[in-house]
Design a protein around this motif. Structure first.
Motif, short mmCIF file in Angstrom:
data_model
loop_
_atom_site.label_atom_id
_atom_site.label_comp_id
_atom_site.label_asym_id
_atom_site.label_seq_id
_atom_site.Cartn_x
_atom_site.Cartn_y
_atom_site.Cartn_z
N ASN A 78 0.80 -1.22 0.00
CA ASN A 78 0.00 0.00 0.00
C ASN A 78 0.85 1.28 0.00
O ASN A 78 0.54 2.25 0.69
N VAL A 79 1.94 1.27 -0.73
CA VAL A 79 2.74 2.47 -1.00
C VAL A 79 3.09 2.44 -2.50
O VAL A 79 3.02 1.38 -3.11
N PRO A 80 3.45 3.60 -3.08
CA PRO A 80 3.82 3.57 -4.51
C PRO A 80 5.05 2.71 -4.76
O PRO A 80 5.99 2.74 -3.97
N ILE A 81 4.98 1.91 -5.82
CA ILE A 81 6.11 1.06 -6.21
C ILE A 81 6.65 1.61 -7.53
O ILE A 81 5.88 1.84 -8.47
N TYR A 82 7.96 1.85 -7.59
CA TYR A 82 8.57 2.34 -8.82
C TYR A 82 9.51 1.28 -9.36
O TYR A 82 10.38 0.79 -8.64
N LEU A 83 9.30 0.95 -10.63
CA LEU A 83 10.09 -0.10 -11.27
C LEU A 83 10.90 0.55 -12.38
O LEU A 83 10.38 1.39 -13.11
N GLU A 84 12.16 0.16 -12.49
CA GLU A 84 12.99 0.81 -13.52
C GLU A 84 14.15 -0.08 -13.89
O GLU A 84 14.58 -0.93 -13.09
N ASN A 85 14.65 0.09 -15.08
CA ASN A 85 15.87 -0.59 -15.51
C ASN A 85 17.00 -0.23 -14.54
O ASN A 85 17.12 0.92 -14.11
N ASP A 86 17.83 -1.22 -14.20
CA ASP A 86 18.82 -1.00 -13.12
C ASP A 86 19.84 0.09 -13.43
O ASP A 86 20.24 0.85 -12.54
N VAL A 87 20.26 0.20 -14.68
CA VAL A 87 21.23 1.26 -15.01
C VAL A 87 20.58 2.64 -14.84
O VAL A 87 21.21 3.59 -14.38
N ASN A 88 19.30 2.72 -15.19
CA ASN A 88 18.59 3.99 -14.99
C ASN A 88 18.50 4.36 -13.51
O ASN A 88 18.58 5.54 -13.16
N THR A 89 18.35 3.36 -12.63
CA THR A 89 18.29 3.68 -11.19
C THR A 89 19.61 4.29 -10.73
O THR A 89 19.62 5.24 -9.96
N LEU A 90 20.73 3.76 -11.25
CA LEU A 90 22.04 4.33 -10.87
C LEU A 90 22.18 5.75 -11.40
O LEU A 90 22.73 6.62 -10.73
#
Ligand SMILES: [Zn+2]
Length: 411
Positions: A185-197
């Motif tokens: 029950n919180v926002p989940i953000y999914l992203e390509n791992d290189v983009n997270t860095l």
């Protein structure tokens, strides 16, 4: 539909608040007068926004500044304990989960090994358990977690929380964030791992005061992320690893031939070594059954010339790939990171030489190259930055669910 006057006013307010918050985050502690001067906003507007941010707990007042007569000004800075976020890096054999404060400081982290069962529900159950344990270990109370960021390799659709393709798990077009959002029950953000860095570098790392930079990661694969004119370019593919380097090169995991990744990533170093050993080359690595990248680095450290050659070749090829990127985008900074940095100067010196030799005349002087080793914890911190970046992103780019949670509801 035409935006209402009230809608315009709210957006204006959100833009000004974002400006003030970003100044405090990137340059704080600052006094209200400093903020007014740097933002170009009026004193009254700054005071009102500062009041709101302090009341929410997101910003705190500290110390006393230099006075030019009258009351000594108080400095404003981000309150790192106003909320906490979870970052998870999903890898082929393990999950690394970290809880960070709003300054991306890691409070607790843990690594969970994955078994051989790579079915989606199995991995998701392990992920939920890992998040719960890490939050418990951080001793912050689950209600203080404002969002969860998850980074993994592959084709990701961040907007819908879906994975288009995961090379590690062979998942195709699966909903990943939906069930986790229901669970926590919180926002989940999914992203390509290189983009997270890249997002982590933008808000908390070397990219903090740089408008135009690229991140290149080397390890099991080679990836890239780009920030241009101060904006993270989500739509840039970042597939530098699959630009062609050798016409008759080895076959890449992607199915094509001669990709940079197939020539310069960690597995390419091992493959090259095996081939040369098979051809009879002298090396202390001869007879080693399970040849690992760490064993190659250790052999190079001990002076093994075959290992040194293989690492140098991968570094030089990586440098050509980076030079191509510089020639195309002329960034002011390139951050080279990833697990593969642990090969040290065996790989990095040839990489820098290739950059010097292949960057177009005049562009080399404008770009700084920074190398940075990235371990599991840093990757997880990168995933946490997905949520943290939402606090600071411009409201013009869309509503942030995270900032709404942190501010008082009265506005
Ligand atoms: Zn490829």
């Amino acid at each position: 539909m035409k935006p209402s006057k009230r809608g315009n006013r709210n957006l204006m307010r959100a833009i000004n608040r974002n400006l003030v918050l970003n100044l405090i985050q990137s340059e704080g502690p600052l006094s209200r007068t400093d903020i007014a001067r740097r933002s170009g906003l009026g004193n009254a507007t700054v005071s009102e926004i500062a009041g709101e941010l302090v009341a929410s707990g997101l910003v705190e007042e500290v110390g006393e500044g230099e006075s030019t007569g009258g009351r000594r000004p108080l400095f404003l800075r981000l309150n790192p304990a106003a909320g906490y976020v979870v970052g998870v890096k999903v890898m082929e054999q393990s999950l690394t989960c970290a809880v960070t404060d709003l300054n991306a400081n890691v409070i607790a982290h843990q690594i969970t090994p994955l078994g051989t069962d790579h079915q989606l529900p199995v991995i998701q159950a392990l992920l939920i358990e890992a998040i719960q344990t890490t939050v418990r270990n951080a001793q912050i109370g689950r209600e203080r977690v404002i969002g969860i960021g998850i980074g993994l390799a592959g084709l990701i659709d961040p907007e819908h929380g879906r994975i288009g393709y995961s090379p590690y798990f062979d998942w195709r077009d699966v909903d990943f964030a939906g069930s986790l959002e229901t669970h926590f029950n919180v926002p989940i953000y999914l992203e390509n791992d290189v983009n997270t860095l890249t997002i982590a570098e933008q808000w908390f790392g070397h990219g903090r005061h740089v408008d135009h930079f690229a991140v290149v990661t080397v390890g099991r694969g080679i990836g890239s992320g780009i920030v241009m004119n101060g904006q993270f370019c989500r739509d840039a593919a970042g597939e530098i690893g699959h630009t062609t380097l050798l016409l008759d090169g080895p076959r890449c995991d992607c199915g094509k031939v001669g990709c940079l990744e197939a020539v310069a990533a960690d597995p390419a170093v091992i493959r090259e070594l095996r081939q040369r050993l098979a051809l009879g080359a002298e090396s202390t690595l001869r007879g080693v059954e399970a040849l690992t990248f760490d064993a190659v680095v250790a052999a190079a450290d001990a002076g093994d010339s075959l290992a040194i050659d293989a690492l140098a070749r991968s570094g030089y090829c990586l440098g050509i790939g980076i030079a191509n990127l510089i020639n195309l985008l002329s960034p002011h900074l390139v951050i080279v990171s990833g697990e593969g940095i642990r090969a040290g100067e065996h790989r990095l010196t040839p990489m820098r030489r290739a950059i010097d030799e292949h960057v177009f005349n005049g562009l080399r002087e404008q770009v700084r190259i920074v190398t940075e080793w990235v371990g599991d914890e840093t990757w997880a911190r990168g995933a946490a930055s997905l949520v943290l970046g939402e606090i600071f992103k411009s409201p013009v780019l869309g509503e942030s669910k995270v900032i709404e949670q942190l501010l008082p509801k009265s506005t």
